[in-house]
Scaffold this active site. Structure first.
Site, PDB file in Angstrom:
ATOM      1  NE  ARG A   1      -2.974   0.209   3.254  1.00 14.08           N
ATOM      2  CZ  ARG A   1      -2.407   0.625   4.396  1.00 14.08           C
ATOM      3  NH1 ARG A   1      -1.990   1.849   4.522  1.00 14.08           N
ATOM      4  NH2 ARG A   1      -2.290  -0.210   5.413  1.00 14.08           N
TER       5      ARG A   1
ATOM      6  CE1 TYR B   1     -16.178  12.566 -15.768  1.00 14.08           C
ATOM      7  CE2 TYR B   1     -15.417  12.800 -13.512  1.00 14.08           C
ATOM      8  CZ  TYR B   1     -15.927  12.020 -14.533  1.00 14.08           C
ATOM      9  OH  TYR B   1     -16.185  10.703 -14.298  1.00 14.08           O
TER      10      TYR B   1
ATOM     11  CG  ASP C   1      -9.507  17.061 -15.078  1.00 13.68           C
ATOM     12  OD1 ASP C   1      -8.799  16.519 -15.959  1.00 13.68           O
ATOM     13  OD2 ASP C   1     -10.493  16.516 -14.560  1.00 13.68           O
TER      14      ASP C   1
ATOM     15  CE  LYS D   1     -12.261   8.937 -18.778  1.00 11.42           C
ATOM     16  NZ  LYS D   1     -12.614  10.209 -18.137  1.00 11.42           N
TER      17      LYS D   1
HETATM   18  C1  LIG Z   1     -13.125  10.602 -16.847  1.00  7.27           C
HETATM   19  C2  LIG Z   1     -12.720  11.914 -16.266  1.00  7.27           C
HETATM   20  C3  LIG Z   1     -12.457  12.039 -14.889  1.00  7.27           C
HETATM   21  C4  LIG Z   1     -12.664  10.890 -13.917  1.00  7.27           C
HETATM   22  O1  LIG Z   1     -11.690   9.912 -14.083  1.00  7.27           O
HETATM   23  P1  LIG Z   1     -11.946   8.350 -13.708  1.00  7.27           P
HETATM   24  O2  LIG Z   1     -10.644   7.742 -14.126  1.00  7.27           O
HETATM   25  O3  LIG Z   1     -13.109   7.883 -14.508  1.00  7.27           O
HETATM   26  O4  LIG Z   1     -12.196   8.272 -12.248  1.00  7.27           O
HETATM   27  C5  LIG Z   1     -12.021  13.269 -14.442  1.00  7.27           C
HETATM   28  N1  LIG Z   1     -11.885  14.322 -15.266  1.00  7.27           N
HETATM   29  C6  LIG Z   1     -12.143  14.253 -16.587  1.00  7.27           C
HETATM   30  C7  LIG Z   1     -11.982  15.450 -17.447  1.00  7.27           C
HETATM   31  C8  LIG Z   1     -12.570  13.041 -17.133  1.00  7.27           C
HETATM   32  O5  LIG Z   1     -12.846  12.973 -18.446  1.00  7.27           O
END
Ligand SMILES: *Cc1c(COP(=O)(O)O)cnc(C)c1O
Length: 338
Positions: free
Chosen positions: A10, A61, A132, A157
């Protein structure tokens, strides 16, 4: 092993280190990998004291918005919602706040925020700035170099890029901030599996070629969609008519692989497009090798997104195959008798 480099699963392992070194080098900071993008976002918000104030995009988001909404409802945080494309209005909300949360381009409205101007102004007001960077990736935009304190990713992504892992990361400008986030991960247990992180590292190796193909295709689809009779608006910062085009051209090294467009006929017509495509995959994710399409407004919490808006993430297929798929689905949606 006690007193060895990795004490317990962890607290750390070699796969995390290898991925964090790579992502940290790309963003120009010190990275911490988390079990998901939302775990990464939660870790940043957990660093705020109770009663802190967050300025955040009204069209952030959906998961970020829900986290903030929940923290607001429980009176843990106060949230000020802004349009981040409006620099003056966003900065006017910063005095007295603790964190400015930014996304650019925003998901799914594709609004572009002036990261350098917003970061400088927010710092003057005493705010920490987190960005982000999921849509742009560090290859197109490096928020830390523009002054931001923290960068957040849904590694799920483009970075991992194959729709086969869920993973997140925070990249901090300072090693001290990184240590705080890593300590949070250890204590709260939002740890990724080493295998997932290995897969993300392997995905990262092809990010440059994937993204190049993806954004080339996105730009071409945006141009073609703009002339299709079933399409009302195309939202892609690479189009000269997009309100954030000039800013994005200065701030980004490319316009990215995601676009959104509004289908004439609203929700029903947009749903028909998603049901009609054969090659493009109707799915809620993005940034994969396959093109992905989704009507965002179908989800709870997405009521402010136009009902007929489709978000399209361009994958690695041939652009003519994608256009043939998309244009037939659009034409069928425009005239259901065909
Ligand atoms: C998908 C997404 C998230 C969340 O990420 P997860 O890996 O699904 O928890 C956060 N910000 C943006 C812009 C996203 O497209």
């Amino acid at each position: 092993m006690a007193d060895g480099p990795f004490v317990y699963g962890r607290t750390g392992n070699p796969s995390w280190d290898a991925f964090e070194d790579a992502l940290g080098a790309l963003e120009g900071g010190a990275a911490v990998v988390f079990s998901s993008g939302l775990a990464a976002i939660s870790a940043v918000l957990a660093g705020l004291d109770d009663g802190a104030t967050v300025v955040a995009p009204g069209d952030a988001y959906a998961g970020t918005r829900r986290l903030l909404l929940e923290a607001g409802a429980r009176r843990r945080l106060t949230v000020r919602s802004v349009d981040v494309a409006d620099t003056q209005a966003t900065l006017a909300a910063c005095p007295g706040a603790d964190l400015l949360w930014l996304e650019s381009p925003t998901n799914p409205m594709m609004a572009v925020a002036d990261l350098a101007a917003l970061t400088a102004g927010a710092h003057d007001a005493g705010c920490v700035v987190a960005v982000d960077n999921t849509f742009a990736t560090p290859l197109l935009q490096r928020p830390l170099a523009l002054g931001a304190d923290l960068v957040v990713h849904s590694v799920t992504k483009f970075l991992a890029g194959h729709s086969d892992v869920v993973l997140g990361a925070v990249v901090a400008r300072t090693v001290e901030a990184r240590e705080g986030l890593a300590a949070h991960r250890t204590l709260h247990g939002a740890i990724p599996g080493p295998m997932e992180v290995f897969l993300a590292l392997r995905g990262l190796r092809t990010l440059a070629v994937r993204l190049e193909r993806s954004q080339h295709t996105a730009a071409e689809l945006a141009r073609r969609l703009a002339t299709h009779p079933a399409v009302e608006i195309v939202r892609y910062p690479g189009l000269a008519g997009h309100p954030g085009h000039g800013l994005a051209a200065r701030q980004m090294a490319g316009f990215g692989g995601v676009l959104a467009f509004d289908v004439r006929g609203g929700a029903a017509a947009a749903d028909a497009v998603c049901a009609g495509v054969r090659l493009i995959v109707p799915s809620t994710s993005l940034g994969g090798v396959e093109s992905q399409i989704e009507r965002r407004n179908r989800w709870e919490g997405e009521e402010s997104t136009p009902a007929g808006l489709l978000r399209l993430s361009a994958g690695l297929e041939h652009v003519d195959d994608l256009w043939s798929d998309l244009s037939s689905a659009l034409s069928a949606a425009l005239d259901p008798r065909t």
